[in-house]
Design a protein around this motif. Structure first.
Motif, PDB file in Angstrom:
ATOM      1  N   THR A 184       0.804  -1.215   0.000  1.00 17.01           N
ATOM      2  CA  THR A 184       0.000   0.000   0.000  1.00 17.01           C
ATOM      3  C   THR A 184       0.840   1.269   0.000  1.00 17.01           C
ATOM      4  N   LYS A 185       2.125   1.161   0.251  1.00 14.67           N
ATOM      5  CA  LYS A 185       2.989   2.329   0.292  1.00 14.67           C
ATOM      6  C   LYS A 185       3.975   2.299  -0.874  1.00 14.67           C
ATOM      7  N   TRP A 186       4.375   3.487  -1.308  1.00 12.56           N
ATOM      8  CA  TRP A 186       5.344   3.587  -2.397  1.00 12.56           C
ATOM      9  C   TRP A 186       6.735   3.842  -1.833  1.00 12.56           C
ATOM     10  N   GLU A 187       7.074   3.099  -0.808  1.00 11.69           N
ATOM     11  CA  GLU A 187       8.387   3.209  -0.203  1.00 11.69           C
ATOM     12  C   GLU A 187       8.819   1.838   0.293  1.00 11.69           C
ATOM     13  N   SER A 188      10.090   1.535   0.105  1.00 14.71           N
ATOM     14  CA  SER A 188      10.617   0.259   0.568  1.00 14.71           C
ATOM     15  C   SER A 188      10.818   0.294   2.075  1.00 14.71           C
ATOM     16  N   ARG A 189      10.831  -0.888   2.675  1.00 15.93           N
ATOM     17  CA  ARG A 189      11.023  -1.014   4.119  1.00 15.93           C
ATOM     18  C   ARG A 189      12.245  -1.877   4.391  1.00 15.93           C
ATOM     19  N   GLU A 190      12.948  -1.581   5.479  1.00 17.89           N
ATOM     20  CA  GLU A 190      14.128  -2.356   5.826  1.00 17.89           C
ATOM     21  C   GLU A 190      14.156  -2.643   7.320  1.00 17.89           C
ATOM     22  N   THR A 191      14.719  -3.789   7.644  1.00 14.92           N
ATOM     23  CA  THR A 191      14.897  -4.233   9.019  1.00 14.92           C
ATOM     24  C   THR A 191      16.325  -4.745   9.148  1.00 14.92           C
ATOM     25  N   GLY A 192      17.065  -4.208  10.114  1.00 16.00           N
ATOM     26  CA  GLY A 192      18.442  -4.640  10.227  1.00 16.00           C
ATOM     27  C   GLY A 192      19.155  -4.070  11.428  1.00 16.00           C
ATOM     28  N   LEU A 193      20.368  -4.562  11.644  1.00 18.35           N
ATOM     29  CA  LEU A 193      21.246  -4.138  12.722  1.00 18.35           C
ATOM     30  C   LEU A 193      22.579  -3.723  12.120  1.00 18.35           C
ATOM     31  N   ARG A 194      23.263  -2.782  12.811  1.00 22.93           N
ATOM     32  CA  ARG A 194      24.532  -2.293  12.280  1.00 22.93           C
ATOM     33  C   ARG A 194      25.444  -1.859  13.419  1.00 22.93           C
ATOM     34  N   LEU A 195      26.708  -2.255  13.333  1.00 23.48           N
ATOM     35  CA  LEU A 195      27.749  -1.818  14.254  1.00 23.48           C
ATOM     36  C   LEU A 195      28.719  -0.971  13.459  1.00 23.48           C
TER      37      LEU A 195
END
Length: 344
Positions: A184-195
């Protein structure tokens, strides 16, 4: 199917990277078992553009696999709502080029031409990966779920700092998952961790390209894990312009000369409660708008180079900066495989 690889290390040579190669497979048949057995589930897709002149568009797409008929159709936005089940007719016999279709529509013959066409009989898509052995930037892991317009509907990576990294992506494979999770949205989604640089960062179903103050606190955040941050304060950097722009000439190894302007800048950086470090840099810009060639169809109009404190004290930083610029251009040309004779 077609397989091929790309050696990225040729564009960015790094002695600390043993392997940097991309692997791609094109033309893999789409796994759309449900649609092959039960048929496609057509729904109305499109957009309502809210910026500038209002623009609206509607077409047909399969709600399961994301495949569009060919052509996808041009429906009336006043009659069809986004996400609505498409119950209208199809016109599967339209062997018309886009130019012919546009000409017929302009002449008013658009009743059947705007209808969606036939579903592709053998849909295919591609997958790719990049494998790195050696130095990468930080430790991180991330999964991306694209939006309906993304070329890569699913992507993921894991980076292990000095050990290496793996990046993978699927173009239309996994479109069913993308449409279930982010349709429904025109934007990508991300899930993650970063050091990264002494900080631990996280993102949970966060928009990939922007953030807003109204986003919930749990969606993204970070905290310092470097004890020096709490003992000596955060790392700060101040930049002072120490001169006006002065003209200079850069002499390259191929015998060409380029007029530039230089400005001396002082960088003072370090932690708030510790001794600071001072670096000197010369910011340079070419006088001519075409800049200096650094590769085939590649030009640079300016950058900055490091100069020594001794050169600044002796007031000879302009000469040292021009020498550094020439060395930098030569290095870029070597990396981009541009011969000196080609840049003359």
């Amino acid at each position: 199917m077609h397989r091929f690889t790309v050696d990225y290390s040729k564009d960015r040579p790094d002695p600390r990277v043993l392997l940097n190669r991309g692997y791609f497979i094109n033309g893999i048949p789409r796994l759309i078992l449900a649609c092959r057995i039960r048929g496609h589930r057509p729904v109305v897709d499109g957009y309502d553009w809210q910026h500038g002149d209002r623009e609206r568009a509607r077409w047909v797409v399969c709600d399961r696999c994301g495949i569009r008929p060919h052509p996808q159709g041009q429906l009336d936005p006043d009659q069809w709502q986004l996400g609505q089940k498409y119950t209208g007719p199809f016109n599967p016999t339209q062997p018309l080029s886009p130019i012919v279709r546009k000409q017929l529509i302009n002449r008013g013959h658009d009743a059947a031409i705007r209808l969606p066409g036939a579903w592709p009989a053998k849909p295919t898509s591609d997958v790719g990966a990049q494998f790195i052995i050696g130095r990468t930037y930080g430790f991180s892991s991330e999964v991306k779920v694209g939006n309906p317009t993304s070329e890569q509907c699913l992507a993921a990576h894991i980076s292990l700092g000095p050990i290496g990294a793996l990046y993978i992506h699927a173009e239309d494979h996994g479109r069913f998952i993308q449409r279930r999770l982010n349709n429904t949205k025109w934007e990508s989604r991300e899930t993650g961790l970063r050091l990264w640089h002494g900080q631990f960062e996280w993102r949970l179903w966060a928009p990939r390209d922007h953030s807003k103050k109204s986003d919930p606190w749990w969606m993204r955040g970070s905290f310092h894990i470097d004890p020096r941050h709490y003992l000596f304060g955060r790392h700060v950097c101040t930049i002072d312009k120490m001169s006006d722009k002065v003209p200079a000439t850069v002499h390259l190894a191929d015998g060409t000369e380029h007029e530039v302007t230089l400005r001396l800048e002082r960088f003072v950086h370090g932690r708030k409660r510790r001794k600071k470090t001072t670096d000197w840099r010369a910011d340079w810009t070419t006088v001519t708008p075409e800049g200096i060639a650094t590769g085939f169809d590649r030009h640079v109009q300016g950058a900055s180079v490091t100069v020594s404190a001794e050169a600044v004290e002796a007031e000879e930083w302009q000469q040292e900066a021009c020498t550094a610029i020439a060395a930098w251009v030569t290095e870029r040309r070597t990396a981009n495989r541009l011969q000196s004779t080609d840049s003359a």
